[in-house]
Write an enzyme that holds these catalytic residues in place. Structure first.
Site, mmCIF file in Angstrom:
data_model
loop_
_atom_site.group_PDB
_atom_site.id
_atom_site.type_symbol
_atom_site.label_atom_id
_atom_site.label_comp_id
_atom_site.label_asym_id
_atom_site.label_seq_id
_atom_site.Cartn_x
_atom_site.Cartn_y
_atom_site.Cartn_z
ATOM 1 C CG ASP A 38 -42.882 44.672 76.049
ATOM 2 O OD1 ASP A 38 -44.615 44.629 77.381
ATOM 3 O OD2 ASP A 38 -42.334 45.303 76.266
ATOM 4 N NE ARG A 74 -39.589 42.851 72.469
ATOM 5 C CZ ARG A 74 -40.601 44.083 72.459
ATOM 6 N NH1 ARG A 74 -39.893 43.885 70.618
ATOM 7 N NH2 ARG A 74 -40.707 45.535 72.807
ATOM 8 N NE ARG A 126 -49.435 44.777 70.830
ATOM 9 C CZ ARG A 126 -48.947 45.579 71.526
ATOM 10 N NH1 ARG A 126 -49.297 47.054 71.107
ATOM 11 N NH2 ARG A 126 -48.227 45.586 73.297
ATOM 12 C CE LYS A 176 -48.365 43.992 77.195
ATOM 13 N NZ LYS A 176 -46.902 43.815 75.841
ATOM 14 C CG HIS A 200 -44.914 53.318 71.343
ATOM 15 N ND1 HIS A 200 -46.297 52.595 71.496
ATOM 16 C CD2 HIS A 200 -44.390 52.320 71.983
ATOM 17 C CE1 HIS A 200 -45.776 51.344 72.260
ATOM 18 N NE2 HIS A 200 -45.160 51.445 72.177
ATOM 19 C CG ASP A 239 -47.443 51.327 77.995
ATOM 20 O OD1 ASP A 239 -46.258 50.831 78.021
ATOM 21 O OD2 ASP A 239 -48.135 51.336 77.455
#
Length: 448
Positions: A163, A171, A232, A262, A275, A347
């Site tokens: 990601d 990352r 985002r 996504k 999550h 996901d």
């Protein structure tokens, strides 16, 4: 005397007439022979008899054989073009095919024995890195390369994914210059800057050897209380998100990076973080079509390679299953009405939205039946094994047909072949030049 002479003359005339008649007949026969057409059935039959009588011994057999070969060639159907994807698929065992449908996480910052065993036994088709797998740039590149080398026991190159969105979802180690969020780029309304962003993101993760980026985010940030999307997203306008999102997708693609858009059908209007638990969005199909679906439809029109489906319940479309497990949302809408035939990825199936409401084996079967191709499951080697065993047993007991597995694996192999993935691929790009390019681009973003 005169009678005798007349008789002689008459006979002579008859002889001359007969001679002319014979000559005329011979000329007619000759002319017919010269104008005979080889393809005429009647004439070719007569001609072949004459030729057989005059031909040397044995030539009749060879002529017949040649005629038979010509007939076979004329009657044979045109040879179909080879399909390299189907050829590769035909060579895979059921274990290898099921492995291609799993994208798993790994532990730590170096390849351990459990990861090696997962790659060898479950033959996983892809790996995802999170922040806890990343150290220095060189350390991360070495880790990625060690996974590719471990995968050489398998017949298909491996997806190495991450990601890398920019902003808070990054990352990359500190030695790589940062890229601001989609929200900051969206504020410029400049699709050219968004496309450059895609190219820079691709170049960043290529430094470590990745070949798949879970970006761009195509969620429309329509709920200011959304705890998981926020900046985002490129913004609260479907038009803006579509235009800049597709531009970023093209930028990633232009650098040889596989983009994954996504979170379909749209995570922008949720008030719960998937999550942690299962979000519920009470929107009708018509309402979704007026906002959330617009960017995804734009991406599908531009032949997006892969779509990630979210763990969100849309009860007015499917009251029993979240999108990631829903045949209504994946099968009827994304595959059917959107006419999308690319790769569908779930996901993470270990997220709270699924883990608190479904057993992993039940979720695995449901999502494949709904039309998903790749099942993402991170943070646990045991989870990857559970999915592998579940799908294999489902094929054996008839819950899922092998032809259904083949549909997904064909799409996966086609994507890998189209990007010429190879486990031999090494990290690329010049860090110094890339950092300079990012700094220059950031100045343009902040200036607008």
């Amino acid at each position: 005397m005169y009678v005798h002479n007349d008789s002689i003359k008459s006979k002579r005339r008859q002889s001359v007439q007969m001679l002319f008649l014979i000559i005329a007949v011979l000329m007619l026969i000759t002319a017919c022979g010269e104008t005979q057409k080889p393809g005429s059935t009647a004439n070719s039959s007569a001609g072949s008899t004459t030729e057989q009588q005059a031909a040397p011994e044995g030539s009749a057999d060879s002529d017949a054989e040649e005629a038979e070969e010509n007939n076979e060639q004329n009657n044979a159907s045109p040879q179909e073009e080879a399909d390299p994807v189907q050829e590769q698929l035909d060579q895979l065992s059921l274990d290898e095919k099921i492995g291609q449908m799993i994208l798993a996480g790994v532990q730590g910052t170096a390849l351990d024995d459990q990861a090696k065993q997962m790659i060898a036994d479950q033959k996983v088709g892809g790996i995802i890195f999170y922040g806890n797998n990343v150290t220095t740039l060189q350390g991360t590149a070495d880790f990625v390369q060690s996974i590719k080398e471990a995968n050489r026991v398998n017949p298909v190159p491996i997806f190495m994914s991450v990601d890398q969105e920019g902003g808070k979802v990054s990352r990359m180690p500190d030695e790589v210059e940062s890229i601001p969020s989609n929200g900051k780029v969206g504020a410029t309304k400049d699709a050219e800057l968004a496309e450059t962003m895609g190219r820079l993101l691709a170049r960043q993760i290529q430094l470590a050897g990745f070949n798949v980026d879970f970006a761009p985010v195509l969620d429309v940030n329509s709920n200011p209380n959304n705890p998981v999307i926020g900046d985002r997203s490129f913004g609260s306008s479907a038009e803006l998100v579509s235009r800049l999102g597709v531009a970023e997708m093209k930028g990633l693609r232009s650098e040889g990076m596989i983009p994954v858009v996504k979170h379909f059908p749209g995570h922008g209007d949720t008030s719960v973080d998937s999550h942690l638990d299962l979000p519920v969005v009470n929107k009708t199909e018509e309402q979704l079509a007026e906002l959330e679906w617009i960017p995804f439809q734009a991406a599908v029109k531009e032949h997006v390679e892969a779509v990630m489906v979210a763990h969100i319940l849309f009860p007015k479309l499917d009251s029993d299953h979240p999108a990631s497990l829903s045949d209504v949302i994946i099968g009827e809408h994304l595959r059917g009405k959107f006419n999308y035939d690319g790769v569908v990825i779930t996901d993470d199936l270990s997220m709270g939205a699924i883990a608190k409401n479904y057993k992993l084996n039940e979720a695995a079967i449901a999502t494949v039946q709904a039309g998903s191709d790749i099942l993402l499951v991170a943070h646990s080697y045991e989870s990857a094994k559970t999915i592998f065993d579940t799908l294999k047993n489902a094929v054996k007991n008839g819950k899922i047909t092998e032809s259904r597995i083949d549909e997904s694996v064909y799409r996966i192999l086609a994507l890998k072949q189209s990007y010429k993935l190879s486990d031999e691929q090494q990290p690329s790009d010049d860090l110094k030049q890339l950092n300079a390019d990012i700094v220059q681009w950031r100045k343009q973003v902040h200036a607008e």
